[in-house]
Design a protein around this motif. Structure first.
Motif, PDB file in Angstrom:
ATOM      1  N   ALA A 117       0.829  -1.211   0.000  1.00  0.00           N
ATOM      2  CA  ALA A 117       0.000   0.000   0.000  1.00  0.00           C
ATOM      3  C   ALA A 117       0.864   1.262   0.000  1.00  0.00           C
ATOM      4  O   ALA A 117       0.548   2.245  -0.678  1.00  0.00           O
ATOM      5  N   PHE A 118       1.979   1.214   0.723  1.00  0.00           N
ATOM      6  CA  PHE A 118       2.857   2.394   0.801  1.00  0.00           C
ATOM      7  C   PHE A 118       3.638   2.595  -0.488  1.00  0.00           C
ATOM      8  O   PHE A 118       3.906   3.732  -0.895  1.00  0.00           O
ATOM      9  N   ARG A 119       3.993   1.496  -1.143  1.00  0.00           N
ATOM     10  CA  ARG A 119       4.661   1.618  -2.448  1.00  0.00           C
ATOM     11  C   ARG A 119       3.686   2.194  -3.485  1.00  0.00           C
ATOM     12  O   ARG A 119       4.075   2.979  -4.344  1.00  0.00           O
ATOM     13  N   LEU A 120       2.418   1.802  -3.367  1.00  0.00           N
ATOM     14  CA  LEU A 120       1.404   2.331  -4.273  1.00  0.00           C
ATOM     15  C   LEU A 120       1.210   3.833  -4.051  1.00  0.00           C
ATOM     16  O   LEU A 120       1.135   4.610  -5.013  1.00  0.00           O
ATOM     17  N   ILE A 121       1.167   4.253  -2.792  1.00  0.00           N
ATOM     18  CA  ILE A 121       1.017   5.676  -2.457  1.00  0.00           C
ATOM     19  C   ILE A 121       2.204   6.476  -2.983  1.00  0.00           C
ATOM     20  O   ILE A 121       2.042   7.569  -3.537  1.00  0.00           O
ATOM     21  N   GLU A 122       3.395   5.913  -2.839  1.00  0.00           N
ATOM     22  CA  GLU A 122       4.600   6.584  -3.342  1.00  0.00           C
ATOM     23  C   GLU A 122       4.536   6.757  -4.858  1.00  0.00           C
ATOM     24  O   GLU A 122       4.846   7.824  -5.390  1.00  0.00           O
ATOM     25  N   THR A 123       4.082   5.709  -5.548  1.00  0.00           N
ATOM     26  CA  THR A 123       3.953   5.769  -7.007  1.00  0.00           C
ATOM     27  C   THR A 123       2.925   6.809  -7.416  1.00  0.00           C
ATOM     28  O   THR A 123       3.154   7.612  -8.345  1.00  0.00           O
ATOM     29  N   LEU A 124       1.790   6.831  -6.728  1.00  0.00           N
ATOM     30  CA  LEU A 124       0.735   7.799  -7.040  1.00  0.00           C
ATOM     31  C   LEU A 124       1.185   9.231  -6.747  1.00  0.00           C
ATOM     32  O   LEU A 124       0.869  10.157  -7.492  1.00  0.00           O
ATOM     33  N   SER A 125       1.917   9.404  -5.651  1.00  0.00           N
ATOM     34  CA  SER A 125       2.415  10.738  -5.286  1.00  0.00           C
ATOM     35  C   SER A 125       3.401  11.257  -6.316  1.00  0.00           C
ATOM     36  O   SER A 125       3.362  12.429  -6.704  1.00  0.00           O
ATOM     37  N   ASN A 126       4.295  10.373  -6.774  1.00  0.00           N
ATOM     38  CA  ASN A 126       5.263  10.760  -7.799  1.00  0.00           C
ATOM     39  C   ASN A 126       4.559  11.123  -9.103  1.00  0.00           C
ATOM     40  O   ASN A 126       4.940  12.075  -9.785  1.00  0.00           O
ATOM     41  N   ALA A 127       3.514  10.353  -9.430  1.00  0.00           N
ATOM     42  CA  ALA A 127       2.741  10.633 -10.647  1.00  0.00           C
ATOM     43  C   ALA A 127       2.048  11.982 -10.531  1.00  0.00           C
ATOM     44  O   ALA A 127       1.975  12.752 -11.491  1.00  0.00           O
ATOM     45  N   GLY A 165      -1.910  15.105 -10.371  1.00  0.00           N
ATOM     46  CA  GLY A 165      -2.404  13.839 -10.900  1.00  0.00           C
ATOM     47  C   GLY A 165      -3.092  12.993  -9.862  1.00  0.00           C
ATOM     48  O   GLY A 165      -3.952  13.454  -9.135  1.00  0.00           O
ATOM     49  N   SER A 166      -2.666  11.756  -9.778  1.00  0.00           N
ATOM     50  CA  SER A 166      -3.391  10.749  -9.015  1.00  0.00           C
ATOM     51  C   SER A 166      -3.638  11.084  -7.545  1.00  0.00           C
ATOM     52  O   SER A 166      -4.774  11.107  -7.099  1.00  0.00           O
ATOM     53  N   LEU A 167      -2.566  11.312  -6.776  1.00  0.00           N
ATOM     54  CA  LEU A 167      -2.750  11.566  -5.345  1.00  0.00           C
ATOM     55  C   LEU A 167      -2.454  13.048  -5.087  1.00  0.00           C
ATOM     56  O   LEU A 167      -1.333  13.442  -4.832  1.00  0.00           O
ATOM     57  N   ARG A 168      -3.507  13.840  -5.103  1.00  0.00           N
ATOM     58  CA  ARG A 168      -3.360  15.295  -5.093  1.00  0.00           C
ATOM     59  C   ARG A 168      -3.069  15.854  -3.705  1.00  0.00           C
ATOM     60  O   ARG A 168      -3.662  15.434  -2.730  1.00  0.00           O
ATOM     61  N   VAL A 198     -10.216   8.455  -2.196  1.00  0.00           N
ATOM     62  CA  VAL A 198     -10.874   7.983  -3.415  1.00  0.00           C
ATOM     63  C   VAL A 198      -9.830   7.587  -4.460  1.00  0.00           C
ATOM     64  O   VAL A 198      -9.925   6.530  -5.076  1.00  0.00           O
ATOM     65  N   ASP A 199      -8.812   8.429  -4.631  1.00  0.00           N
ATOM     66  CA  ASP A 199      -7.742   8.128  -5.590  1.00  0.00           C
ATOM     67  C   ASP A 199      -6.984   6.858  -5.205  1.00  0.00           C
ATOM     68  O   ASP A 199      -6.686   6.014  -6.060  1.00  0.00           O
ATOM     69  N   PHE A 200      -6.673   6.731  -3.922  1.00  0.00           N
ATOM     70  CA  PHE A 200      -5.928   5.568  -3.432  1.00  0.00           C
ATOM     71  C   PHE A 200      -6.738   4.288  -3.605  1.00  0.00           C
ATOM     72  O   PHE A 200      -6.228   3.276  -4.115  1.00  0.00           O
ATOM     73  N   LEU A 201      -7.991   4.300  -3.195  1.00  0.00           N
ATOM     74  CA  LEU A 201      -8.842   3.107  -3.285  1.00  0.00           C
ATOM     75  C   LEU A 201      -9.084   2.711  -4.742  1.00  0.00           C
ATOM     76  O   LEU A 201      -9.137   1.522  -5.068  1.00  0.00           O
ATOM     77  N   ALA A 202      -9.222   3.714  -5.611  1.00  0.00           N
ATOM     78  CA  ALA A 202      -9.414   3.428  -7.033  1.00  0.00           C
ATOM     79  C   ALA A 202      -8.185   2.713  -7.600  1.00  0.00           C
ATOM     80  O   ALA A 202      -8.302   1.707  -8.304  1.00  0.00           O
ATOM     81  N   ALA A 203      -7.003   3.217  -7.263  1.00  0.00           N
ATOM     82  CA  ALA A 203      -5.761   2.614  -7.764  1.00  0.00           C
ATOM     83  C   ALA A 203      -5.562   1.212  -7.202  1.00  0.00           C
ATOM     84  O   ALA A 203      -5.181   0.286  -7.931  1.00  0.00           O
ATOM     85  N   MET A 204      -5.840   1.055  -5.935  1.00  0.00           N
ATOM     86  CA  MET A 204      -5.679  -0.251  -5.283  1.00  0.00           C
ATOM     87  C   MET A 204      -6.640  -1.280  -5.885  1.00  0.00           C
ATOM     88  O   MET A 204      -6.264  -2.427  -6.134  1.00  0.00           O
TER      89      MET A 204
END
Length: 247
Positions: A95-105, A112-115, A220-226
């Motif tokens: 989950a934390f790797r996903l958040i990091e990826t979304l934050s970088n995006a 973008g993804s995680l505003r 919402v962004d996190f749950l959608a990506a997950m």
């Protein structure tokens, strides 16, 4: 054996429906996410998603009481999904790797993804990551302890006794040893169920902790990506499995 098969088949049916419902929830979530002024809508969807996941674990734990081994060898998952399993489910640190990826995006796309992740949110997320990392290590140590217990002195002695009893051919002796083996197996299965629940609790703590740190829109962004990751992994896995079966 029959009850074990039933437990696996029942969860397999449930999982198929659960994934279909997840896809439906994702479609609604993506529609809601397009409206930046729907704060109440974000919170409602987050609540629906968390309820959906809680239901999953309630059913899982109930059926694990009948046959915990079914969850360590799940018939409802493709080989690809199984390859990414961590003690009957997703690994919390993912989950934390996903958040990091979304934050970088989000940084690259200027919104973008995680505003709008703030510095304070970043600190809280890092503290949660460390805390969950400790939980993961604790679960892995317990799983290792369960695996090692299979070859401990008591189990080896039971194997020897069973062999000796069968060689002698005495029904009473065989029944006695079988009873001891059955008791030992029950203890092992109880240990596996305990480890599975520990891992599930780590997953639930991660989900709860992440959602508490993020804003409703970020949730919402996190749950959608997950959800998309889980759905797509399943689709890729089933596609690969069907291709293999054609040959």
């Amino acid at each position: 054996m029959n009850s074990q098969l039933q437990a696996a088949e029942r969860f397999s049916d449930y999982y198929e429906k659960w994934m279909m419902e997840l896809e439906d929830l994702l479609k609604i979530l993506l529609l809601v996410s397009r409206d930046r002024h729907q704060e109440a809508g974000y919170e409602a969807m987050v609540n629906k998603f968390t309820a959906h996941h809680k239901d999953f674990y309630m059913i899982k734990w109930a059926l694990a009481e009948e046959d915990v081994l079914a969850f360590f060898n799940p018939i409802w998952l493709s080989p690809l999904e199984n390859a990414y399993m961590w003690i009957t489910g997703w690994k919390p640190s993912m989950a934390f790797r996903l958040i990091e990826t979304l934050s970088n995006a989000a940084e690259r796309q200027c919104g973008g993804s995680l505003r709008g992740m703030t510095e304070e949110q970043g600190k809280k997320m890092e503290a949660l990551r460390v805390k969950i990392g400790v939980e993961e290590e604790r679960v892995e140590r317990e799983m290792e302890r369960q695996q090692v217990s299979v070859a401990d002195r008591k189990m080896v002695e039971l194997v020897k006794l069973e062999i000796q009893a069968k060689k002698r051919g005495g029904e009473e002796a065989v029944e006695k040893v079988n009873g001891m083996v059955e008791a030992a197996l029950k203890g092992m299965l109880a240990g596996l169920e305990r480890v599975m629940k520990m891992a599930d609790c780590a997953r639930l703590k991660t989900l709860k902790g992440v959602l508490e740190v993020l804003s409703p829109r970020q949730c919402v962004d996190f749950l959608a990506a997950m959800s998309m990751l889980q759905i797509q992994t399943r689709k890729w896995g089933l596609k690969k499995e069907s291709l293999v079966m054609q040959f």
